[in-house]
Every structure is written in C-alpha cells, then in structure tokens.
Design an enzyme around this catalytic site. Structure first.
Site, PDB file in Angstrom:
ATOM      1  N   SER A 263      40.476 -45.828  20.985  1.00  0.00           N
ATOM      2  CA  SER A 263      42.263 -45.405  20.660  1.00  0.00           C
ATOM      3  C   SER A 263      42.242 -44.209  20.487  1.00  0.00           C
ATOM      4  O   SER A 263      40.948 -43.830  19.626  1.00  0.00           O
ATOM      5  CB  SER A 263      43.059 -46.178  20.590  1.00  0.00           C
ATOM      6  OG  SER A 263      42.523 -46.469  18.859  1.00  0.00           O
ATOM      7  N   LYS A 264      42.961 -43.361  20.827  1.00  0.00           N
ATOM      8  CA  LYS A 264      43.013 -41.250  19.680  1.00  0.00           C
ATOM      9  C   LYS A 264      42.429 -41.993  18.427  1.00  0.00           C
ATOM     10  O   LYS A 264      41.967 -41.189  17.793  1.00  0.00           O
ATOM     11  CB  LYS A 264      44.184 -41.150  20.472  1.00  0.00           C
ATOM     12  CG  LYS A 264      43.743 -39.800  20.116  1.00  0.00           C
ATOM     13  CD  LYS A 264      45.441 -38.923  20.300  1.00  0.00           C
ATOM     14  CE  LYS A 264      46.510 -38.838  19.251  1.00  0.00           C
ATOM     15  NZ  LYS A 264      47.246 -37.926  19.767  1.00  0.00           N
ATOM     16  N   ARG A 265      43.225 -43.503  18.140  1.00  0.00           N
ATOM     17  CA  ARG A 265      43.372 -42.937  16.789  1.00  0.00           C
ATOM     18  C   ARG A 265      41.742 -43.746  15.774  1.00  0.00           C
ATOM     19  O   ARG A 265      41.689 -43.091  15.194  1.00  0.00           O
ATOM     20  CB  ARG A 265      44.028 -44.715  15.618  1.00  0.00           C
ATOM     21  CG  ARG A 265      45.374 -44.464  14.832  1.00  0.00           C
ATOM     22  CD  ARG A 265      46.465 -45.007  14.401  1.00  0.00           C
ATOM     23  NE  ARG A 265      46.735 -45.335  15.343  1.00  0.00           N
ATOM     24  CZ  ARG A 265      47.232 -46.328  16.092  1.00  0.00           C
ATOM     25  NH1 ARG A 265      46.982 -47.662  15.420  1.00  0.00           N
ATOM     26  NH2 ARG A 265      47.693 -46.749  17.278  1.00  0.00           N
ATOM     27  N   GLY A 267      38.623 -42.347  16.813  1.00  0.00           N
ATOM     28  CA  GLY A 267      37.999 -41.152  17.307  1.00  0.00           C
ATOM     29  C   GLY A 267      38.353 -40.549  15.997  1.00  0.00           C
ATOM     30  O   GLY A 267      37.795 -40.195  15.009  1.00  0.00           O
ATOM     31  N   ALA A 268      40.031 -40.014  15.255  1.00  0.00           N
ATOM     32  CA  ALA A 268      40.817 -39.552  14.168  1.00  0.00           C
ATOM     33  C   ALA A 268      39.567 -40.218  13.221  1.00  0.00           C
ATOM     34  O   ALA A 268      39.338 -40.393  11.971  1.00  0.00           O
ATOM     35  CB  ALA A 268      41.651 -40.279  13.680  1.00  0.00           C
TER      36      ALA A 268
END
Ligand code: GLU
Length: 506
Positions: A263-265, A267-268
C-alpha cells in the site's frame, strides 16, 4: 483465421499508478507485442464523483516513461474510440434496456433512504450486511415487484431509477482463468449489481463488458481484486448474446509489501516508492514519491516488475524489454501473491546502470546535476565522469554525491580523518607533490600514481598514510573512485589548486 490479439489496460483515473497497476500494464504490453497484437488504454471514468484532475495525464506520463505506450488510447486514437468511458455514455443504455427486455435485468426505484432502511430492517446476526440480492429484491420497489402500469407511470414521471442485473437464484458460473485454471462461483452469493445509474451513466460492470466487446478485446488481464466481479461479467457476456466473443481472463496476483497487500502507506513507512512517478494529489496537496524521481531507470523498473509474479523457469534475472516480449507467458505467472523487495529492486537498478553506456545515462545525470544547481557542465567531462562512477551508483540520484566534486571544489573536508595524522612531514610531502605534478607533462592516472609512490618512498612515508589525505583534498571525504583517476579527470590546474587550498585548511 486467428483473431488479432487485443488487450487493454482500463484504469480509473483516480490518482497515482502503483506497482500493481504498472505490472498489469506491463503484462498486457508484453502479451500484445509477443502476439503482434494491439495494446489499448481505456479510461474508465464513469464514476464522476471520483474524478481527479490530472490523473489521466499522469497515467499517460507513467506509461511513456516506462516505455509501455499503448497503440490505442484517448490520445493515440484508433478505430474503436472514444477510449474514455464518459464519452461513450450514450452507447450503454441500449444494452441495459435490452437486458431488461430479455428478463436479465430490472428497473429499481428505491430511494437512498429505502435502501438504508432495507439494510437496517434485514440485518441479523447471520447476515450483518444485507444486500440487494435474489432474496431481498422481492421486498423492494422494482419492476419485478411493481405492476407494469406502475413501472410505466414511474418512468414517465421521471422518478429516478437504476437498472440492476437479476442474478440467478442458484447457478454455478465457471470460467477458465489463464493463471488460476477453472474457477467456479455460486450466484446465490452475489448481489444484483447496478448496471446503469440514475444519471444514465453505466457502472463499471456494464461498461467493462460492453467496451471489451465493442473494442474486440481478446484477453482481459486485471488485478486479483476483480475476481469477485467475474461472475457478473460472465453472465453479462452470456445475457447479451456474446458468449463466443468473451475474452480469456487472467487475474494477476497481489503485490505484497512488508504487511500484506502493498500500500501507499507501506511506502511512507518504509521509505520506498510505490507509484511509478511522483503523484501530487490535488485534493490534499500531498506528494507521493515515484520510482522515476527516486532514480530508477525504466529498464530496471520493468525488469523487476516483470519478475514480481513471473519467471521464465531459468535463473536469468536481467531481461531487456525485447527478451521479456519473447519469453513472457501468462501461464507461468504464479497465482500466489508476489512479495516486493525494495533492496532487490535497487539491485536491478544498479545492474542496469552498470550495463548502460554513459552516453545513454547522460541526459538523466545532467538533469540531476542541474537540479542541484551545478550550472556549467562540460559535455566531455560529463562523459568521463559517468563512465568512471556509474558502477558505484545504485540510483540515478547517487550520481550527484558520486560526481559533484568533479564540478565543484569541495568547501568542506572530513577533517576528523585528516588532522590526527597531519604534520610537518606530510605538508612537505604534498608540497613536493605540487612541484612534481606541476612539471608533469603526462597527466595520466598511471603516471600520477607512479610519481606519488616514488615521492612517498623517497620521504619514507607509506603511500597508504597519504593516499586518503590526497583523496580528501580532491573530494572532501573518503569516497569516490580511484583517486588518481579522479586527479586525471580533474586535470593539472584543478588538482594542484585543490591540494594548495587544502594545505591552507588542514
Ligand atoms: N476500471 C478497473 C480498474 O480501475 C478495471 C478493471 C478491469 O480491468 O476490468 O482497475
């Protein structure tokens, strides 16, 4: 005659193209090219409430950067357009009406309040979220429960309605997935999906089937998350009388991150990109980093992406796009999730940077240096620098640290490494180096090294004791390629100036 292969990538332009989406693009592209077919990009923008400015342009940019451009799309044209579903609105209604006339769909007049009431009234311990399905449709306001006259009156009075598919009460729907083999669904578990919305727009379910049919799609590859919609689509192909034309399906496995679905999370949290390119979300101004800007080469990007879920059965890991086109096969894609490993992705990039000619790396490296405000970059110098440092760069952005000192005299030095061992004898040594180098007519790395070592021996200094100091004089720190290679590229004047400057500081 064999039908011409036609495949499609059909994104909703809602922002950010993540690894899963890009891999769907890649597999579509490889399959199309392998079969001398067409790769179509269709924009599925029927849900206007999810419209995001710039998202469509961004998709084109990502495909272009990755070298996976479609043959047909809203901007590439073709004979099956328009390629944006919002521009095809008028096409869909007749198919929805045909389904109603043939008894495979029905009008539903329920208001949002009535739907909400249904969800409350029929909620039980066993069924916590009741759906509009073969059981409950008999209790709702639709053309199955109302009389014909009433339905006609509602329509003439312009009471809003949707058209829903009438799922069979109990039927086994099967199809053969190119990756997963035979798959069966029990229709009693699937709700009566809306096909046409009150505003006349089709939903994804109707549009995807109608468009795949009209665009003569032969193979439909999409993410595993669409598997549960497959029975609806298969029934629609059948109900519309197109069963023989139905594409072959493949549902691609999920890409997994450290905590399940990538998920994008993730990545962060873990500091790696998940989008192909930087995505600036116009809704909240948030920027999500992309592989391109992180410093990935498109060749490396598609190489590691191809291997997320597929291999050719050998140990080979580095594939050019042409090799992938030749070797790819959907049957060799695993059905289980594919784990994304950022360190491995970087390894691919490093390998690709090493393999590339410096000539080909030049535009990207020049951009990186210019962005860091290195204004004057001599073309020949840049060529030499890239050849010398490329083996040390994992990301394109590493070229800055690895080469900035060729373009700028250091203004900071790793003094803690120099000073403890600094003294008169070393000062004398470097003064002698300056004298010797000034007279030097052959400014090659080998000659510079020989002279350096001779002077060290004459002064009874071990070369190891002065080499790293020399490096820090030229570079600022203890990194970079061979120090004599650096001096050779810097040239006589520049090298001597740097030694002199360092002598005033150390
Ligand atoms: N519009 C769908 C998406 O956003 C496409 C699914 C399909 O390829 O059928 O992913």
């Amino acid at each position: 005659m064999e039908k011409k292969v036609r495949v499609r990538f059909a994104p909703s332009p809602t922002g950010g193209l993540h690894l899963g989406g890009m891999r769907t693009v890649l597999y579509n592209y490889l399959f199309a090219k392998q079969n001398k077919g067409d790769f179509i990009l269709r924009i599925e923008d029927t849900d206007q409430s999810r419209f995001v400015t710039g998202a469509e342009r961004y998709i084109f940019d990502c495909l272009k950067w990755a070298g996976l451009e479609p043959d047909e799309s809203p901007i590439h044209r073709g004979n099956y357009g328009p390629y944006r579903q919002s521009e095809r609105k008028e096409i869909y209604r007749k198919y929805a009406e045909q389904l109603v006339a043939d008894g495979f769909a029905y009008y539903a007049f329920d208001t949002p309040e009535e739907l909400e009431k249904m969800r409350q009234d029929f909620k039980t311990g066993k069924n916590p979220s009741p759906q509009y399905d073969h059981e409950l449709r008999n209790k709702m306001k639709n053309s199955l429960t109302l009389g014909e006259d009433e339905v006609r009156r509602f329509i003439s009075e312009e009471i809003p309605y949707v058209i829903r598919i009438k799922m069979p009460e109990k039927e086994l729907v099967s199809f053969n997935d190119m990756i997963r083999g035979e798959i069966h669904f029990d229709t009693s578990l699937v709700d009566d999906k809306v096909l046409l919305k009150a505003d006349g727009m089709p939903t994804y379910h109707l549009a995807v089937v109608v468009d795949d049919y009209l665009m003569k799609i032969t193979h439909a590859f999409r993410g595993e998350e669409w598997l549960s919609s497959a029975p609806v689509h298969i029934l629609l192909w059948k109900y519309l009388g197109w069963k023989k034309e139905m594409p072959q399906w493949a549902h691609l496995p999920l890409i997994l991150g450290p905590n399940g679905k990538l998920s994008k999370r993730d990545g962060a949290q873990f500091g790696f990109p998940v989008f192909a390119m930087n995505w600036n979300d116009p809704k909240n101004g948030e920027m999500t980093e992309g592989f391109k800007e992180k410093g990935f080469l498109p060749e490396a990007f598609i190489n590691f992406l191809a291997l997320l879920g597929w291999n050719d059965g050998t140990e080979q890991e580095i594939f050019t796009k042409e090799e992938l086109i030749q070797r790819f096969s959907m049957e060799r894609v695993h059905s289980g999730g594919a784990k994304f490993d950022y360190e491995k992705a970087k390894w691919f990039n490093h390998e690709w940077i090493k393999r590339k000619e410096s000539q080909d790396l030049k535009p990207a490296v020049r951009n990186i240096l210019v962005e860091k405000s290195i204004a004057e970059i001599d073309d020949q110098l840049l060529d030499k620098v890239i050849s010398l440092v490329k083996d040390r760069c994992t990301l394109l952005t590493d070229f800055y640290d690895q080469s900035v000192f060729f373009f700028r005299t250091p203004d900071q030095y790793d003094l803690t490494s120099v000073q403890p061992k600094w003294g008169e004898s070393k000062k004398l040594f470097f003064s002698e180096i300056i004298r010797n180098y000034e007279l030097n007519t052959d400014w090659s790395a080998t000659v510079l090294e020989t002279n350096f070592k001779e002077i060290a021996a004459a002064n009874k200094i071990k070369p190891g004791e002065v080499l790293s100091t020399f490096r820090i004089m030229l570079v600022g720190g203890k990194f970079g390629p061979g120090v004599f290679d650096i001096a050779a590229i810097l040239g006589k004047d520049n090298t001597i100036q740097r030694i002199k400057k360092a002598l005033t500081i150390f």
